[in-house]
Design a protein around this motif. Sequence first.
Motif, short mmCIF file in Angstrom:
data_model
loop_
_atom_site.label_atom_id
_atom_site.label_comp_id
_atom_site.label_asym_id
_atom_site.label_seq_id
_atom_site.Cartn_x
_atom_site.Cartn_y
_atom_site.Cartn_z
N HIS A 34 14.98 9.21 11.53
CA HIS A 34 15.22 8.80 12.90
C HIS A 34 16.09 9.84 13.57
O HIS A 34 16.99 10.39 12.96
CB HIS A 34 15.93 7.43 12.91
CG HIS A 34 15.19 6.40 12.13
ND1 HIS A 34 15.76 5.64 11.15
CD2 HIS A 34 13.88 6.03 12.17
CE1 HIS A 34 14.87 4.82 10.63
NE2 HIS A 34 13.72 5.05 11.24
N SER A 127 11.12 1.94 16.59
CA SER A 127 12.01 2.78 17.38
C SER A 127 12.74 1.90 18.37
O SER A 127 12.14 1.39 19.32
CB SER A 127 11.18 3.85 18.12
OG SER A 127 12.01 4.73 18.84
N TYR A 148 15.48 5.38 15.75
CA TYR A 148 14.44 5.98 16.58
C TYR A 148 13.41 6.70 15.72
O TYR A 148 13.75 7.32 14.72
CB TYR A 148 15.04 6.99 17.56
CG TYR A 148 16.02 6.41 18.54
CD1 TYR A 148 16.01 5.06 18.86
CD2 TYR A 148 16.96 7.22 19.17
CE1 TYR A 148 16.91 4.52 19.76
CE2 TYR A 148 17.87 6.71 20.08
CZ TYR A 148 17.85 5.35 20.37
OH TYR A 148 18.73 4.83 21.26
N GLU A 149 12.16 6.62 16.16
CA GLU A 149 11.09 7.42 15.56
C GLU A 149 10.08 7.74 16.64
O GLU A 149 9.92 7.00 17.61
CB GLU A 149 10.41 6.68 14.41
CG GLU A 149 9.56 5.50 14.85
CD GLU A 149 8.60 5.02 13.78
OE1 GLU A 149 8.20 5.84 12.94
OE2 GLU A 149 8.26 3.83 13.79
N GLU A 371 7.61 8.51 23.91
CA GLU A 371 7.67 7.79 22.63
C GLU A 371 6.27 7.38 22.21
O GLU A 371 5.43 7.02 23.03
CB GLU A 371 8.56 6.55 22.76
CG GLU A 371 8.84 5.86 21.43
CD GLU A 371 9.83 4.71 21.60
OE1 GLU A 371 10.98 4.84 21.18
OE2 GLU A 371 9.42 3.68 22.18
#
Length: 418
Positions: A34, A127, A148-149, A371
């Motif tokens: 992340h 995320s 987060y990803e 994203e």
Amino acid sequence: MNKNIFYALLIAFAGVALAVWLLLDTPRHDEDGHHDHDEAAGPAIEKGPHGGRLLRDGDFALEITLFEQGVPPEFHLYAYQAGKPVDPNDVSARIELSRLDGQVDSFSFQPRDDYLRGDGVVTEPHSFDVGVTATYQGERHAWHYENYEGRVRIATDIAAASGIETERAGPASIRETLRLTGRIRTDPNRLSQVRARFPGVVQQVRRELGERVRHGDVLAQIQSNESLQSYQLTAPIDGVIVERDVQVGETTAAAPLFVIADLSRVWAELDVFNEDIGRVRRGQPVRLETLGGHGVEGRIDWLSPMAVHASQSVAARVIIDNPDIDFRPGQFVRGRVTLAEHEVPLAVRKSAIQAFRDFQVVFARIDDTYEVRMLEAGRQDRDWVEVLGGLKPGTEYVTENSFLIKADIEKSGASHDH
């Protein structure tokens, strides 16, 4: 400066600017993959006995795991007091996931064996900003952290200079199509074989092979054998001379001296093979293209009642208006027949889709942040892919140069391979 050279230099400059920006803005990421571009790098994430993130508050600790073996992803929580496991019946907990688009997912937990099980599926992407609360022996504990990803920030001016374009996801028309091949033919109703009216000797030839002629133009002058009078051989239609078999001084016979073809309208005959014959009908729309790239829209006008012996195919005819002679008799053509058309409530452009982990994805844009969105795809055609899940209607998503965003995410290690 030449306009093409100017644009080429502008695109090259934009690419260099993006590369420099990405280099200077290399994201920091934790050991789970992340990452975040803004926050200072924190301490390493502490892991619990089950491999999950361990959150501490005094002597109390809560381990958060994302379990997805044979089931959709769900939270499992393990509680500890002074390093020893706690009976899950003595703990109440809640998790809230705040996503980039403002959506908040809330999870309550029920005891199961030696852990607390979340009451919902943790949907992709994983995320979000995480808020955790737990109560044990009357004492409340709370934590917040980022997970987060597939997320990256790109300044608006850099994105524009790099050719990143977006549009909003919405309804579209998905076409079910069949690809066929065939060739162009002259319309027999627009083909004229010009013969001498009376046997005689050719005195003069006025027109050459390949010339355009109009109705009434003189093609040749012939002296009749019987009357010894000269008469003119004229064009019976407008068109192009595609064959010429006449020379001055020759004696005419029954064979055609000229063949004139009106190519302003031609036929495309497509080969429909046995397994597809039942799917093709008169009136269906067709997109035709030559190998050289010329394209035109048409409809199936006729299906032959006869099959070709060698291939067992049936000819499907499409009549083409051809004012600029883009389609020439004898050329091979590709046809895409529309068998059915489906209006779907949500679709994305096929060109926008990238491969990410085991998913087909697009990249949503919210302000200057991009994203990943994992798609559940349905029907598709050459231009559109139906979306059954994973993307909200009206979401702004990247349609052009999405590979730049994917490349930065992969470079930063933010793909978070589960």
